[in-house]
Design a protein around this motif. Structure first.
Motif, mmCIF file in Angstrom:
data_model
loop_
_atom_site.group_PDB
_atom_site.id
_atom_site.type_symbol
_atom_site.label_atom_id
_atom_site.label_comp_id
_atom_site.label_asym_id
_atom_site.label_seq_id
_atom_site.Cartn_x
_atom_site.Cartn_y
_atom_site.Cartn_z
ATOM 1 N N MET A 159 7.063 -3.135 0.676
ATOM 2 C CA MET A 159 7.380 -4.469 1.165
ATOM 3 C C MET A 159 7.701 -5.420 0.017
ATOM 4 S SD MET A 159 4.870 -4.980 4.503
ATOM 5 C CE MET A 159 3.320 -4.656 3.644
ATOM 6 N N LEU A 160 7.024 -5.275 -1.124
ATOM 7 C CA LEU A 160 7.348 -6.101 -2.283
ATOM 8 C C LEU A 160 8.759 -5.817 -2.777
ATOM 9 C CD1 LEU A 160 3.987 -6.025 -4.271
ATOM 10 C CD2 LEU A 160 5.147 -8.085 -3.441
ATOM 11 N N ASP A 161 9.128 -4.544 -2.835
ATOM 12 C CA ASP A 161 10.482 -4.189 -3.283
ATOM 13 C C ASP A 161 11.544 -4.767 -2.352
ATOM 14 O OD1 ASP A 161 9.456 -2.811 -5.419
ATOM 15 O OD2 ASP A 161 9.654 -0.820 -4.514
ATOM 16 N N ALA A 162 11.219 -4.816 -1.045
ATOM 17 C CA ALA A 162 12.185 -5.322 -0.066
ATOM 18 C C ALA A 162 12.124 -6.835 0.081
ATOM 19 C CB ALA A 162 11.946 -4.659 1.282
ATOM 20 N N GLY A 163 11.069 -7.468 -0.442
ATOM 21 C CA GLY A 163 10.937 -8.917 -0.329
ATOM 22 C C GLY A 163 10.574 -9.396 1.054
ATOM 23 N N VAL A 164 9.867 -8.567 1.829
ATOM 24 C CA VAL A 164 9.481 -8.958 3.175
ATOM 25 C C VAL A 164 8.158 -8.279 3.519
ATOM 26 C CG1 VAL A 164 10.779 -7.053 4.229
ATOM 27 C CG2 VAL A 164 10.214 -9.063 5.613
ATOM 28 N N LEU B 272 -4.960 0.173 15.816
ATOM 29 C CA LEU B 272 -5.711 0.097 17.065
ATOM 30 C C LEU B 272 -6.803 -0.955 16.996
ATOM 31 C CD1 LEU B 272 -6.145 3.890 17.953
ATOM 32 C CD2 LEU B 272 -4.705 2.230 19.137
ATOM 33 N N ARG B 273 -7.217 -1.297 15.777
ATOM 34 C CA ARG B 273 -8.360 -2.178 15.598
ATOM 35 C C ARG B 273 -8.036 -3.483 14.885
ATOM 36 N NH1 ARG B 273 -11.964 2.144 12.653
ATOM 37 N NH2 ARG B 273 -9.899 3.016 12.222
ATOM 38 N N ARG B 274 -6.805 -3.580 14.321
ATOM 39 C CA ARG B 274 -6.459 -4.772 13.558
ATOM 40 C C ARG B 274 -4.990 -5.096 13.813
ATOM 41 N NH1 ARG B 274 -8.589 -3.412 8.223
ATOM 42 N NH2 ARG B 274 -6.672 -2.192 8.082
ATOM 43 N N LEU B 275 -4.717 -6.315 14.233
ATOM 44 C CA LEU B 275 -3.391 -6.703 14.698
ATOM 45 C C LEU B 275 -2.312 -6.517 13.640
ATOM 46 C CD1 LEU B 275 -1.505 -8.146 16.765
ATOM 47 C CD2 LEU B 275 -2.262 -10.315 15.731
ATOM 48 N N ILE B 276 -2.551 -6.954 12.426
ATOM 49 C CA ILE B 276 -1.493 -7.008 11.418
ATOM 50 C C ILE B 276 -0.952 -5.627 11.062
ATOM 51 C CG2 ILE B 276 -3.007 -6.906 9.393
ATOM 52 C CD1 ILE B 276 -1.153 -9.107 8.174
ATOM 53 N N ASP B 277 -1.757 -4.594 11.210
ATOM 54 C CA ASP B 277 -1.338 -3.252 10.809
ATOM 55 C C ASP B 277 -0.158 -2.743 11.644
ATOM 56 O OD1 ASP B 277 -4.036 -3.858 10.022
ATOM 57 O OD2 ASP B 277 -4.231 -1.785 9.358
ATOM 58 N N ARG B 278 -0.075 -3.192 12.902
ATOM 59 C CA ARG B 278 1.058 -2.795 13.737
ATOM 60 C C ARG B 278 2.362 -3.306 13.132
ATOM 61 N NH1 ARG B 278 2.577 -5.654 18.938
ATOM 62 N NH2 ARG B 278 0.419 -6.383 18.986
ATOM 63 N N TYR B 279 2.319 -4.477 12.534
ATOM 64 C CA TYR B 279 3.521 -5.097 11.988
ATOM 65 C C TYR B 279 3.899 -4.511 10.627
ATOM 66 C CZ TYR B 279 3.278 -8.421 15.791
ATOM 67 O OH TYR B 279 3.273 -8.982 17.052
ATOM 68 N N THR B 280 2.938 -4.353 9.741
ATOM 69 C CA THR B 280 3.265 -3.816 8.422
ATOM 70 C C THR B 280 3.730 -2.367 8.513
ATOM 71 O OG1 THR B 280 0.923 -3.271 8.087
ATOM 72 C CG2 THR B 280 1.708 -5.372 7.196
ATOM 73 N N GLY B 281 3.097 -1.575 9.379
ATOM 74 C CA GLY B 281 3.507 -0.180 9.536
ATOM 75 C C GLY B 281 4.930 -0.060 10.030
ATOM 76 N N ASN B 282 5.302 -0.874 11.009
ATOM 77 C CA ASN B 282 6.659 -0.806 11.542
ATOM 78 C C ASN B 282 7.673 -1.390 10.569
ATOM 79 O OD1 ASN B 282 7.140 0.132 14.593
ATOM 80 N ND2 ASN B 282 5.013 -0.524 14.315
ATOM 81 N N ALA B 283 7.276 -2.388 9.779
ATOM 82 C CA ALA B 283 8.176 -2.900 8.747
ATOM 83 C C ALA B 283 8.516 -1.800 7.742
ATOM 84 C CB ALA B 283 7.537 -4.094 8.031
ATOM 85 N N CYS B 284 7.509 -1.044 7.326
ATOM 86 C CA CYS B 284 7.747 0.032 6.363
ATOM 87 C C CYS B 284 8.608 1.137 6.968
ATOM 88 C CB CYS B 284 6.418 0.601 5.881
ATOM 89 S SG CYS B 284 5.504 -0.530 4.804
ATOM 90 N N ALA B 285 8.388 1.467 8.245
ATOM 91 C CA ALA B 285 9.200 2.495 8.890
ATOM 92 C C ALA B 285 10.662 2.061 8.973
ATOM 93 C CB ALA B 285 8.650 2.804 10.280
ATOM 94 N N ASP B 286 10.907 0.782 9.267
ATOM 95 C CA ASP B 286 12.281 0.275 9.305
ATOM 96 C C ASP B 286 12.914 0.328 7.919
ATOM 97 O OD1 ASP B 286 12.374 -0.235 12.027
ATOM 98 O OD2 ASP B 286 11.697 -2.305 11.830
ATOM 99 N N LEU B 287 12.174 -0.101 6.896
ATOM 100 C CA LEU B 287 12.710 -0.108 5.538
ATOM 101 C C LEU B 287 13.042 1.304 5.072
ATOM 102 C CD1 LEU B 287 10.285 -2.721 3.939
ATOM 103 C CD2 LEU B 287 12.706 -3.064 4.468
ATOM 104 N N ALA B 288 12.160 2.258 5.380
ATOM 105 C CA ALA B 288 12.404 3.639 4.967
ATOM 106 C C ALA B 288 13.626 4.233 5.651
ATOM 107 C CB ALA B 288 11.171 4.500 5.254
ATOM 108 N N GLY C 238 16.267 2.623 6.253
ATOM 109 C CA GLY C 238 17.456 1.920 5.800
ATOM 110 C C GLY C 238 17.929 0.840 6.738
ATOM 111 N N ARG C 239 17.031 0.365 7.616
ATOM 112 C CA ARG C 239 17.389 -0.673 8.576
ATOM 113 C C ARG C 239 16.695 -1.980 8.208
ATOM 114 N NH1 ARG C 239 16.103 3.515 12.397
ATOM 115 N NH2 ARG C 239 14.114 2.484 12.798
#
Length: 480
Positions: A258-263, A355-371, A373-374
């Motif tokens: 996420m740091l490399d992508a700036g998001v 499943l237990r912490r809200l923010i993890d759903r967002y960071t995980g999907n951000a990384c999947a999108d970045l990987a 190439g989207r």
């Protein structure tokens, strides 16, 4: 902040009612609204609703390792030996596959922020039909969507490369920490558990070399003895620390992506204030623990014995240096300094417990999108600005719930001993009101407030138990 777990078996009614009063006073969420339950039931039966393509990783023999009896299983692991290192596969439950952005489940999850834990109850982030069923990585033979990380390490456990993707996985076995440690100690499993031990120890060594430290607090357990209750501490099993290193490894990879992508959003912690380190050194002296001036805080923490009562008290006191942890949005003004998690000595992101912490759903999907190439999905990117405040608010409630729970448990243990004398070590004195402090009472494994003129930080003093109110969860000692 590290979490202090308390276990109570066959909890008495006063403790159960006290925990409910505590939850009500903190305005913790209650039962899920009907529309949330209806949407969860429909989604669980119809299947993942995001319609995204996923790679097939069902051939990988993933296993989960959690406390015995857990059913909300966020992570599954598999490790392979490579010619010059290791390959770590880490599957994270893809909660986003089951939750429609802006829907009833999503809105309720933002209101809750995380799962809240107490010895006799749990206030979950998602309805059980998802968090303990359809979305959980249970070893029931079913395929499930996951955010799957593939991380290659060299022979020293240093990251060489990594990749993350949306995939389908199938967990093969549900292991408990106790059972996994017993198998390792008996030499019964040198497969994935043996490799977990190798990689976990290498990652612990890498953490020490970069100046980081993980604070694994002992678990408090309330046990009945005849007509009274007693507290005792349970040190974490070594396998718990090795398993935690895999989660930390993944969070470090996510932060770098996420740091490399700036998001994205990082979990950050500012450097400790020298006055807080000095206070910890004073507490260590008061407990009779050796902390030479040439030894830094991380090495000192690693030297503590979590089985020893003094080591337990010191580990709990060390949470002082974790105050100030927060969430930081990555933007154009970001610098290396404000990207760091000071305790881990590296950038880090929460991403392995959706499943237990809200923010993890967002960071995980951000990384999947970045990987892939989207660009990061709009539903993810648009939430990053508000997530730090939402998580900070839920963290505040969770810490108050944790502290209140410990107060209630200590009141339970001490409520029939009011008027008795105890020897206690003064481990904290209020800078502004020096007649108030905190004492460590090793005889009963309790840390509680103490009042009186003449409190001396680091001194062992005779104390009188003045109050142990199970209704209000209050314990108070005074100088005898």
């Amino acid at each position: 902040m590290p979490t202090r777990r308390v276990v109570v078996r066959d909890a008495p009614a006063p403790l159960v009612s006290g925990l409910q009063r505590l939850a009500d006073s903190l305005e913790l969420p209650g039962d899920f609204p009907e529309d949330v339950l209806a949407e969860a039931e429909e989604t669980a039966h119809s299947g993942p609703r995001d319609g995204l393509a996923r790679s097939d990783r069902t051939e990988i023999p993933f296993v989960t390792i959690d406390p015995a009896g857990s059913t909300d299983l966020d992570q599954a692991v598999h490790i392979e030996r490579l010619p010059h290192g290791y390959r770590v596969w880490y599957a994270i439950a893809d909660v986003a596959a089951w939750v429609r952005p802006g829907g009833a489940i999503d809105s309720e999850a933002h209101r809750r922020g995380q799962t809240y834990y107490a010895p006799t109850t749990r206030v979950p982030l998602h309805p059980a039909v998802l968090s303990e069923g359809a979305a959980s990585l249970l070893a029931d033979g079913r395929e499930r969507p996951a955010i799957t990380w593939c991380i290659d390490l060299d022979a020293d456990g240093v990251m060489v490369s990594w990749h993350v993707e949306r995939s389908l996985v199938r967990s093969r076995a549900q292991l408990s920490y106790t059972g996994a440690q017993a198998d390792l100690d008996a030499g019964r499993d040198e497969g994935v558990l043996g490799l977990l031990r190798e990689v976990g120890q290498l990652r612990q060594r890498a953490e020490a070399e970069r100046g980081g430290v993980s604070l694994n607090l002992p678990e408090q357990e309330v046990v009945p003895e005849q007509d009274t209750w007693h507290l005792r501490f349970r040190a974490p099993q070594p396998v718990e620390g090795w398993n935690a290193q895999i989660s930390l490894l993944t969070g470090i990879c996510a932060a770098r992506m996420m740091l490399d992508a700036g998001v994205g959003v990082l979990r950050t912690l500012p450097p400790a204030q020298q006055r807080d380190v000095d206070r910890l050194r004073h507490i260590a002296r008061s407990l009779g623990l050796s902390w030479p001036g040439s030894v830094g805080y991380p090495d000192f923490v690693r030297s503590l014995d979590p089985v020893d009562p003094d080591g337990q008290a010191m580990l709990n006191a060390c949470t002082l240096l974790f105050r100030g942890a927060g969430y930081t949005v990555i933007d154009s003004s970001h610098s290396d300094r404000n990207s760091q998690h000071a305790a881990l000595a590296t950038p880090y992101a929460h991403t392995t417990a959706p499943l237990r912490r809200l923010i993890d759903r967002y960071t995980g999907n951000a990384c999947a999108d970045l990987a892939a190439g989207r660009p990061v999905g709009e539903w993810v990117a648009s939430a990053f600005g508000a997530l730090p405040d939402e998580m900070t608010d839920s963290d505040r409630r969770a810490k108050k719930f944790e502290r209140g729970t410990i107060d209630l448990v200590e009141a339970l243990v001490l409520h029939d001993r009011v008027g008795q004398r105890f020897d206690g070590t003064i481990i904290d004195v209020d800078d502004r009101r020096t007649e108030r402090g905190v004492a460590s009472i090793r005889r009963v494994a309790v840390e509680a407030p103490v009042e009186g003129q003449g409190l001396r930080l680091g001194a062992e003093q005779a104390l009188l138990l003045r109050l142990a109110d199970l209704e209000q969860g209050r314990v108070l000692f005074e100088l005898a």
